[in-house]
Scaffold this motif. Structure first.
Motif, PDB file in Angstrom:
ATOM      1  N   ARG A 278       0.829  -1.200   0.000  1.00  0.00           N
ATOM      2  CA  ARG A 278       0.000   0.000   0.000  1.00  0.00           C
ATOM      3  C   ARG A 278       0.869   1.259   0.000  1.00  0.00           C
ATOM      4  NH1 ARG A 278      -4.886  -1.711  -1.688  1.00  0.00           N
ATOM      5  NH2 ARG A 278      -5.686  -3.414  -0.390  1.00  0.00           N
ATOM      6  N   GLU A 281       2.400   1.767  -3.408  1.00  0.00           N
ATOM      7  CA  GLU A 281       1.446   2.232  -4.410  1.00  0.00           C
ATOM      8  C   GLU A 281       1.205   3.735  -4.331  1.00  0.00           C
ATOM      9  OE1 GLU A 281      -1.202  -1.874  -4.922  1.00  0.00           O
ATOM     10  OE2 GLU A 281      -1.782  -0.352  -3.439  1.00  0.00           O
ATOM     11  N   SER A 282       1.455   4.319  -3.152  1.00  0.00           N
ATOM     12  CA  SER A 282       1.286   5.772  -2.975  1.00  0.00           C
ATOM     13  C   SER A 282       2.468   6.325  -2.186  1.00  0.00           C
ATOM     14  CB  SER A 282      -0.038   6.078  -2.259  1.00  0.00           C
ATOM     15  OG  SER A 282      -1.137   5.575  -2.971  1.00  0.00           O
TER      16      SER A 282
END
Length: 352
Positions: A278, A281-282
């Motif tokens: 997660r 991904e960002s």
């Protein structure tokens, strides 16, 4: 100097040397291959194998490019080290990436992080030269003529995660992460490209290969560059593929890395992998800056022309360094081991 010999002992050496072969042919040169016997089956059409010392002597290469820690000292030609990976600090420097074995005339380094230490060693030992060229393996990663990777990405637009662990005992994540990787694949949230080091145990290779399906694909080590181009995120451990992937300025998640650094999102347990993905991904600005800084240190070249620089350094060796260097040290035991390894390969090839 128009004839060059490419020397490989492992499967993952082939994609390191093939860009060099392409650059040699583009210059009108001639290429021969001397590889460990098991690799003969992986040579492509047009890649000419030289099966023994007599064939190598008849070919008379002006230089031998090695993607291994060693090279047969008795082969004719300049001995050029082009490295089988980045320095990932698996071992102490004197036993790992910066170990000087007295076999090479020229070291073609990948970037500032390795050039400086090798230049220091060159000043101390005085029997080899060092030129920073970048790494031939990464030429297809940045070349406009690079491979088409669209078939490695799912048509539905899911993020692509690549998993590529090392094989080294005590450092590999292949067994520790299997259940979590299998869970990730089964969930289908992301698409996975899976590969294992050629030296991994057959049973674990079979388990990962069996994960292939609508949410994952298993590929061989020779497809590593294509995988890196296609993937959005890498999951690994203490493997040199971490640095190979980072030069694209893409995020990496590592599992119990031996020497974790700011450009890695390192985890210590399998159940932490999802949270790390997660973050990848960002990623925040600081992390992106850390990735960019590391990429500049290990491999600042983004032009896909490292093979050309290796050939230029090799061609210039005689004029620039040859007369300044001391003779290479004699090492009876190492030379004997090299002879024995060579003879095992030749005998195996003849028996087949």
């Amino acid at each position: 100097m128009q004839r060059f010999l490419l020397f490989a002992t492992t499967l993952y050496a082939l994609p390191i040397l093939r860009p060099l072969a392409q650059a040699i042919r583009a210059r009108g040169g001639d290429v021969g291959w001397f590889v460990a016997t098991p690799l003969l089956a992986y040579l492509k059409s047009g890649e000419r194998p030289l099966r023994d010392l007599a064939a190598v002597n008849a070919f008379a290469p002006g230089a031998v490019f090695s993607a291994s820690n060693w090279v047969p000292y008795f082969f004719p030609g300049l001995k050029v080290q082009v490295f089988h990976g980045f320095n990932v600090e698996k071992r102490a420097p004197e036993r790992g990436h910066f170990r000087i074995r007295g076999l090479f005339d020229l070291y073609c380094t990948q970037g500032p992080a390795t050039t400086g230490p090798f230049q220091t060693l060159a000043a101390r030992h005085r029997h080899f030269a060092v030129v920073e060229t970048g790494w031939p393996k990464l030429d297809p990663l940045f070349s406009a003529q690079g491979h088409d990777t669209l078939d490695l990405r799912p048509a539905d637009g899911r993020r692509v995660c690549m998993y590529a662990p090392t094989f080294t005992d005590g450092l590999s994540s292949a067994r520790s992460l299997y259940d979590e990787i299998a869970r990730q694949v089964a969930s289908g949230e992301r698409y996975w490209l899976l590969t294992l080091h050629p030296k991994c145990e057959p049973d674990i290779v079979a388990r990962y290969r069996a994960l292939g399906g609508p949410n994952a694909r298993f590929l061989e080590a020779t497809d590593l560059v294509d995988m890196m181009r296609a993937a959005d995120i890498l999951v690994s451990d203490t493997s040199s593929v971490v640095s190979e992937f980072v030069v694209q300025e893409k995020p990496v998640v590592t599992f119990r890395n031996r020497a974790p650094k700011p450009h890695m999102i390192d985890v210590s347990a399998a159940d932490q992998l999802e949270a790390a993905l997660r973050i990848a991904e960002s990623p925040g600005r600081q992390y992106r800056d850390d990735v960019r800084a590391w990429a500049e240190q290990i491999h600042p070249y983004r032009d896909g022309r490292s093979s050309e620089r290796v050939l230029a350094a090799t061609t210039e060796f005689e004029a620039r360094w040859a007369r300044q260097l001391a003779p290479k040290p004699r090492n009876f035991l190492r030379n004997l081991k090299g002879r024995l390894r060579y003879h095992r390969w030749v005998e195996q090839a003849v028996s087949e």
